[in-house]
Design a protein around this motif. Structure first.
Motif, PDB file in Angstrom:
ATOM      1  N   ILE A 142      -2.995   9.629   6.499  1.00  0.00           N
ATOM      2  CA  ILE A 142      -4.421   9.951   6.607  1.00  0.00           C
ATOM      3  C   ILE A 142      -4.917   9.685   8.022  1.00  0.00           C
ATOM      4  O   ILE A 142      -5.591  10.522   8.635  1.00  0.00           O
ATOM      5  CB  ILE A 142      -5.230   9.131   5.580  1.00  0.00           C
ATOM      6  CG1 ILE A 142      -4.895   9.633   4.172  1.00  0.00           C
ATOM      7  CG2 ILE A 142      -6.722   9.230   5.852  1.00  0.00           C
ATOM      8  CD1 ILE A 142      -5.403   8.754   3.071  1.00  0.00           C
ATOM      9  N   TYR A 153       2.422  15.789   0.552  1.00  0.00           N
ATOM     10  CA  TYR A 153       2.605  14.352   0.758  1.00  0.00           C
ATOM     11  C   TYR A 153       3.966  13.894   0.246  1.00  0.00           C
ATOM     12  O   TYR A 153       4.484  12.880   0.670  1.00  0.00           O
ATOM     13  CB  TYR A 153       1.475  13.564   0.078  1.00  0.00           C
ATOM     14  CG  TYR A 153       0.173  13.680   0.842  1.00  0.00           C
ATOM     15  CD1 TYR A 153       0.118  13.325   2.192  1.00  0.00           C
ATOM     16  CD2 TYR A 153      -0.986  14.138   0.239  1.00  0.00           C
ATOM     17  CE1 TYR A 153      -1.068  13.438   2.904  1.00  0.00           C
ATOM     18  CE2 TYR A 153      -2.173  14.250   0.932  1.00  0.00           C
ATOM     19  CZ  TYR A 153      -2.208  13.901   2.271  1.00  0.00           C
ATOM     20  OH  TYR A 153      -3.379  14.010   2.979  1.00  0.00           O
ATOM     21  N   ALA A 174       1.257   4.224  -2.796  1.00  0.00           N
ATOM     22  CA  ALA A 174       1.054   5.636  -2.472  1.00  0.00           C
ATOM     23  C   ALA A 174       2.188   6.478  -3.054  1.00  0.00           C
ATOM     24  O   ALA A 174       1.950   7.537  -3.640  1.00  0.00           O
ATOM     25  CB  ALA A 174       0.966   5.821  -0.956  1.00  0.00           C
ATOM     26  N   HIS A 175       3.396   5.976  -2.935  1.00  0.00           N
ATOM     27  CA  HIS A 175       4.549   6.708  -3.474  1.00  0.00           C
ATOM     28  C   HIS A 175       4.489   6.810  -4.995  1.00  0.00           C
ATOM     29  O   HIS A 175       4.807   7.845  -5.569  1.00  0.00           O
ATOM     30  CB  HIS A 175       5.853   6.033  -3.034  1.00  0.00           C
ATOM     31  CG  HIS A 175       6.191   6.322  -1.612  1.00  0.00           C
ATOM     32  ND1 HIS A 175       7.366   6.895  -1.207  1.00  0.00           N
ATOM     33  CD2 HIS A 175       5.463   6.148  -0.481  1.00  0.00           C
ATOM     34  CE1 HIS A 175       7.363   7.043   0.101  1.00  0.00           C
ATOM     35  NE2 HIS A 175       6.213   6.591   0.566  1.00  0.00           N
ATOM     36  N   ASP A 191       0.829  -1.200   0.000  1.00  0.00           N
ATOM     37  CA  ASP A 191       0.000   0.000   0.000  1.00  0.00           C
ATOM     38  C   ASP A 191       0.869   1.258   0.000  1.00  0.00           C
ATOM     39  O   ASP A 191       0.593   2.235  -0.681  1.00  0.00           O
ATOM     40  CB  ASP A 191      -0.889  -0.029   1.255  1.00  0.00           C
ATOM     41  CG  ASP A 191      -1.948   1.044   1.218  1.00  0.00           C
ATOM     42  OD1 ASP A 191      -2.890   0.905   0.423  1.00  0.00           O
ATOM     43  OD2 ASP A 191      -1.823   2.032   1.985  1.00  0.00           O
ATOM     44  N   ARG A 192       1.934   1.192   0.760  1.00  0.00           N
ATOM     45  CA  ARG A 192       2.847   2.327   0.902  1.00  0.00           C
ATOM     46  C   ARG A 192       3.566   2.624  -0.414  1.00  0.00           C
ATOM     47  O   ARG A 192       3.665   3.780  -0.844  1.00  0.00           O
ATOM     48  CB  ARG A 192       3.843   1.963   1.993  1.00  0.00           C
ATOM     49  CG  ARG A 192       4.652   3.117   2.431  1.00  0.00           C
ATOM     50  CD  ARG A 192       5.047   3.023   3.878  1.00  0.00           C
ATOM     51  NE  ARG A 192       5.766   4.243   4.174  1.00  0.00           N
ATOM     52  CZ  ARG A 192       6.925   4.273   4.807  1.00  0.00           C
ATOM     53  NH1 ARG A 192       7.473   3.158   5.250  1.00  0.00           N
ATOM     54  NH2 ARG A 192       7.515   5.417   5.019  1.00  0.00           N
ATOM     55  N   SER A 233      -9.340   4.553   4.527  1.00  0.00           N
ATOM     56  CA  SER A 233      -7.952   4.632   4.077  1.00  0.00           C
ATOM     57  C   SER A 233      -7.449   3.276   3.585  1.00  0.00           C
ATOM     58  O   SER A 233      -6.413   3.204   2.937  1.00  0.00           O
ATOM     59  CB  SER A 233      -7.060   5.149   5.203  1.00  0.00           C
ATOM     60  OG  SER A 233      -7.038   4.215   6.257  1.00  0.00           O
ATOM     61  N   ALA A 258      -1.300  10.090  -0.739  1.00  0.00           N
ATOM     62  CA  ALA A 258      -1.205  10.029   0.713  1.00  0.00           C
ATOM     63  C   ALA A 258      -1.079   8.582   1.154  1.00  0.00           C
ATOM     64  O   ALA A 258      -1.781   7.712   0.643  1.00  0.00           O
ATOM     65  CB  ALA A 258      -2.429  10.661   1.351  1.00  0.00           C
ATOM     66  N   GLU A 259      -0.182   8.343   2.093  1.00  0.00           N
ATOM     67  CA  GLU A 259      -0.100   7.007   2.680  1.00  0.00           C
ATOM     68  C   GLU A 259      -1.240   6.844   3.663  1.00  0.00           C
ATOM     69  O   GLU A 259      -1.739   7.813   4.221  1.00  0.00           O
ATOM     70  CB  GLU A 259       1.214   6.865   3.454  1.00  0.00           C
ATOM     71  CG  GLU A 259       2.415   6.653   2.578  1.00  0.00           C
ATOM     72  CD  GLU A 259       3.680   6.615   3.414  1.00  0.00           C
ATOM     73  OE1 GLU A 259       3.637   6.043   4.514  1.00  0.00           O
ATOM     74  OE2 GLU A 259       4.689   7.194   2.963  1.00  0.00           O
ATOM     75  N   ARG A 260      -1.577   5.605   3.888  1.00  0.00           N
ATOM     76  CA  ARG A 260      -2.636   5.305   4.841  1.00  0.00           C
ATOM     77  C   ARG A 260      -2.320   5.932   6.199  1.00  0.00           C
ATOM     78  O   ARG A 260      -3.172   6.527   6.851  1.00  0.00           O
ATOM     79  CB  ARG A 260      -2.758   3.790   4.973  1.00  0.00           C
ATOM     80  CG  ARG A 260      -3.827   3.394   5.919  1.00  0.00           C
ATOM     81  CD  ARG A 260      -4.181   1.942   5.863  1.00  0.00           C
ATOM     82  NE  ARG A 260      -5.488   1.819   6.495  1.00  0.00           N
ATOM     83  CZ  ARG A 260      -6.093   0.690   6.715  1.00  0.00           C
ATOM     84  NH1 ARG A 260      -5.558  -0.429   6.312  1.00  0.00           N
ATOM     85  NH2 ARG A 260      -7.262   0.669   7.304  1.00  0.00           N
ATOM     86  N   ARG A 261      -1.062   5.787   6.573  1.00  0.00           N
ATOM     87  CA  ARG A 261      -0.603   6.288   7.866  1.00  0.00           C
ATOM     88  C   ARG A 261      -0.839   7.798   7.992  1.00  0.00           C
ATOM     89  O   ARG A 261      -1.330   8.288   8.998  1.00  0.00           O
ATOM     90  CB  ARG A 261       0.891   5.998   7.986  1.00  0.00           C
ATOM     91  CG  ARG A 261       1.455   5.906   9.374  1.00  0.00           C
ATOM     92  CD  ARG A 261       2.925   5.548   9.249  1.00  0.00           C
ATOM     93  NE  ARG A 261       3.595   6.556   8.412  1.00  0.00           N
ATOM     94  CZ  ARG A 261       4.458   7.457   8.896  1.00  0.00           C
ATOM     95  NH1 ARG A 261       4.763   7.462  10.158  1.00  0.00           N
ATOM     96  NH2 ARG A 261       5.014   8.351   8.096  1.00  0.00           N
ATOM     97  N   ARG A 276       1.765   6.775  -6.860  1.00  0.00           N
ATOM     98  CA  ARG A 276       0.716   7.740  -7.218  1.00  0.00           C
ATOM     99  C   ARG A 276       1.187   9.154  -6.969  1.00  0.00           C
ATOM    100  O   ARG A 276       0.815  10.087  -7.665  1.00  0.00           O
ATOM    101  CB  ARG A 276      -0.539   7.470  -6.381  1.00  0.00           C
ATOM    102  CG  ARG A 276      -1.234   6.170  -6.723  1.00  0.00           C
ATOM    103  CD  ARG A 276      -2.604   6.078  -6.078  1.00  0.00           C
ATOM    104  NE  ARG A 276      -2.527   5.797  -4.655  1.00  0.00           N
ATOM    105  CZ  ARG A 276      -2.780   4.609  -4.109  1.00  0.00           C
ATOM    106  NH1 ARG A 276      -3.140   3.591  -4.869  1.00  0.00           N
ATOM    107  NH2 ARG A 276      -2.690   4.435  -2.826  1.00  0.00           N
ATOM    108  N   ASN A 277       2.020   9.300  -5.946  1.00  0.00           N
ATOM    109  CA  ASN A 277       2.457  10.630  -5.568  1.00  0.00           C
ATOM    110  C   ASN A 277       3.543  11.178  -6.491  1.00  0.00           C
ATOM    111  O   ASN A 277       3.497  12.327  -6.909  1.00  0.00           O
ATOM    112  CB  ASN A 277       2.946  10.589  -4.115  1.00  0.00           C
ATOM    113  CG  ASN A 277       3.259  11.970  -3.586  1.00  0.00           C
ATOM    114  OD1 ASN A 277       4.308  12.198  -3.015  1.00  0.00           O
ATOM    115  ND2 ASN A 277       2.329  12.903  -3.780  1.00  0.00           N
TER     116      ASN A 277
END
Ligand SMILES: Nc1ncnc2c1ncn2[C@@H]1O[C@H](COP(=O)(O)OP(=O)(O)OP(=O)(O)O)[C@@H](O)[C@H]1O
Ligand SMILES: [Mg+2]
Lengths: 232, 415
Positions: free
Chosen positions: B335, A112, A80-81, A76-77, B404, B330-333, A83-84
């Motif tokens: 949020i 972010y 996120a990176h 997930d992390r 999230s 945004a990371e889950r954390r 997408r960012n």
């Protein structure tokens, strides 16, 4: 190869009577620096495909390699990176945060990314200037027209200077003049920074500015080639 | 994203959604203030009750006894019997109220039947009256053994009566008249009450009023029964037990003794202690406290539901917002941290205001109902604060935790 998808399916309500195969076995590769237009009838699965390419959704079946790594394996992390930093996504429906003004919406991906406040300001205003919204930086989405919201959404996508821009009908809500202007921005990013641009449109004249056309129908790719071959 | 950035983002979110933030805070303020005020009211009530009982004196044994067969001197016999009970009893005194009309004068000031409010209770007692009835000498001296023995015309005044008669003048050594007979004021009692003579509308200060009543007394030697009370029989006595066990014992022994002393058909004798009444009163009080505690819990719950409602009503909007934040990286954390800080800030600020309102309300209620400076207990304050903040944080965090973890497009489609 930047993007490599193999035999991708997205099936809603699988096994039920209401089953929808939004993507029905799609394979596609896109190289770094390409400018691709995806066209097709409404409901053909364009947005579905783009959402998966943008790592905003996952396919039901199939493989997706982005820059050589398997997206399905990513945490997930890591997503996120991606997408960012890697992808600037422009939504069909703008998707701005209503409580924040234009400036704050554009600033969000930079926050972010961990960019220092001092550097953010210049990047935000630069992006807003590119879409000619710098003078409206303090307006909230509810105080803007659809086209203005679309431009702020574009500014948010390009603010981080991502190597890939994915735009789902970026000119759909704009008049032809502003639409042309937005298209120019995308072409300039493509030409100057070598940004890979993937664009969904139902406007043939806009699609015709792309080097490569992908046509989708009923969740399947029925054409992939030059605009001349597509008859545009 | 670091913490200071998350704090800024949370503050931004709070100030950009003023109505939502204000309503949430209101829920917390109301819930918290209600709990603090209600519980403090109950505690104030308890405190007033306790003070009242203390002023009346614990381990007080009231005795009613009379005998109309000649040859039985109830007063002396009782006194002598109590001396044999010195293991259990500290003292005994006649405590006869003079029922008939009397007039007390000092200069132009008159106390008596004409004015019910200032009319004192005139007691006939001995040198142990003060101990038995929990009066303390503030000035001058108590009745002495010799006063009793020599039938001296002396008296001790309760605080309110001294005030009524003498105002600013020092009463000690002054002479007043009771029914025209001069009496020397030898002592003053300390005040038990706060001087309140009016009941609140809700009657919540009856203890204060009752305690002020106890300050309207005049004590004279019981040996003046003949001149002050037409030599009517002395029927009321008060003894003082050493502790609650001794008091129970003494009550039993006294009743036994009285039964032997006074032939059934020629009089009446009974000893009792109000401690038992107090115990049941305390129990009723505890019950009332539990009841108010229950109401407080309900108001906390109502406040909590209010918070919950606001948070849940906005959950769709917030879910979409989370979808957007996730979509732009945004990371889950991040949020969850942002939402946590946001909820904690709203609840913290609301909580502080709630405590402020609760303290103010408690002060006002304390002043109006008990005429004292009533302050909420720290335990209740911290407990209620913790609970309402916890409710706020749980429901503030709920959309963050729920949304999230979704794919961004799924969160974006929320409705
Ligand atoms: N969450 C969903 N549940 C069920 N079906 C869905 C869902 N999302 C999309 N679909 C279906 O998937 C198909 C493809 O939808 P998609 O949004 O990709 O179309 P599109 O090509 O982008 O159309 P348009 O040009 O109108 O934007 C449609 O038939 C749509 O009804
Ligand atoms: Mg679409």
């Amino acid at each position: 190869m930047l993007i490599d998808i193999r035999d991708l399916y997205k099936i809603y309500n699988e096994g039920l009577e209401s089953e929808v195969r939004a993507l029905d076995g799609v394979s596609l590769t896109i190289d770094r620096g390409e400018f691709v237009a995806i066209i097709g009838a409404s409901g053909s699965g364009k947005s579905t495909l783009m959402n998966i390419l943008g790592c905003l959704d996952i396919a039901s079946y199939g493989e997706y390699y982005l820059d050589g790594t398997d997206v399905n394996e990513k945490t997930d992390r890591e997503l996120a990176h991606l997408r960012n930093k890697e992808i600037g996504f422009i939504f069909q429906g703008y998707n701005l945060i209503p409580a924040l003004d234009a400036y704050e919406n554009v600033e969000l991906p930079l926050i972010y990314q961990g960019i220092a406040p001092g550097r953010r300001d210049g990047m935000v205003m630069e992006a807003l200037e590119k879409v000619a919204m710098a003078d409206r930086y303090h307006h909230r989405p509810s105080e803007m027209s659809g086209g203005q919201q679309q431009r702020v959404a574009i500014a948010r996508a390009i603010a981080t200077h991502p190597p890939i821009i994915m735009a789902d009908e970026p000119t759909g809500a704009l008049d032809s003049k502003t639409g042309k202007h937005v298209l120019e921005i995308l072409h300039r990013l493509h030409g100057e920074a070598g940004t890979t641009v993937i664009l969904i449109t139902h406007d043939n004249s806009i699609a015709a500015t792309a080097e490569r056309i992908v046509r989708i129908s009923d969740g399947k790719i029925i054409y992939d080639g030059t605009k001349e071959g597509a008859g545009l | 994203m670091n913490i200071s950035q998350a704090v800024k983002m949370a503050a931004k979110s709070i100030s950009s959604n003023k109505a939502r933030s204000a309503l949430t805070m209101l829920g917390i303020i109301i819930g918290l203030a209600a709990v603090i005020i209600l519980v403090s009211y109950a505690q104030g009530q308890n405190l007033a009750m306790q003070r009242y009982y203390e002023s009346m004196g614990t381990n007080k044994i009231q005795i009613q006894a009379w005998c109309w067969r000649g040859g039985v001197d109830v007063s002396t016999e009782l006194y002598n019997y109590c001396l044999t009970l010195d293991e259990y009893v500290k003292g005994v005194t006649p405590a006869q109220e003079v029922w008939s009309d009397f007039t007390i004068k000092y200069g132009v000031k008159t106390l008596g039947r004409d004015n019910y409010e200032t009319r004192p209770t005139l007691y006939l007692g001995n040198d142990q009256f003060s101990v038995c009835n929990n009066y303390a000498i503030a000035k001058g001296r108590d009745l002495s053994y010799l006063d009793i023995k020599k039938e001296n015309h002396v008296c001790v005044l309760g605080a309110a009566t001294a005030q009524d008669l003498f105002d600013m003048v020092d009463p000690i050594g002054k002479s007043i008249t009771i029914n025209g007979m001069p009496f020397l004021v030898v002592g003053l009692y300390q005040a038990k009450g706060s001087g309140q003579t009016e009941y609140n509308e809700d009657g919540s200060n009856w203890q204060e009023v009752a305690m002020t009543r106890l300050d309207r007394v005049i004590l004279t030697p019981y040996t003046l029964n003949r001149v002050l009370n037409n030599n009517q029989d002395i029927e009321q006595y008060v003894a003082k037990g050493k502790d609650s066990e001794s008091t129970k014992m003494a009550v039993a022994l006294l009743n036994n003794f009285l039964a032997g002393l006074i032939p059934e058909d020629y009089g009446y004798g009974q000893a009792y202690s109000e401690d038992q009444y107090q115990e049941s009163q305390n129990e009723a009080n505890a019950m009332q406290q539990r009841f108010l505690g229950g109401i407080a819990a309900i108001s906390l719950l109502v406040g909590g539901i209010g918070i919950m409602n606001i948070m849940l009503v906005t959950v769709t909007e917030r879910t979409r917002e989370i979808g957007i934040r996730k979509a732009i990286g945004a990371e889950r954390r991040s949020i969850v941290i942002q939402f946590l800080i946001e909820a904690a800030m709203i609840c913290g600020i609301g909580g502080i205001f709630g405590i402020g309102v609760g303290y103010l309300g408690t002060l006002v209620v304390g002043k109006l109902s008990f005429d004292t400076i009533l302050l909420p207990s720290t335990g209740i304050t911290i407990g209620a604060f913790a609970i309402s903040v916890a409710i706020g944080i749980i429901f503030g965090l709920y959309p963050a935790i729920k949304a999230s973890g979704l794919q961004p497009v799924v969160a974006l489609r929320a409705d």
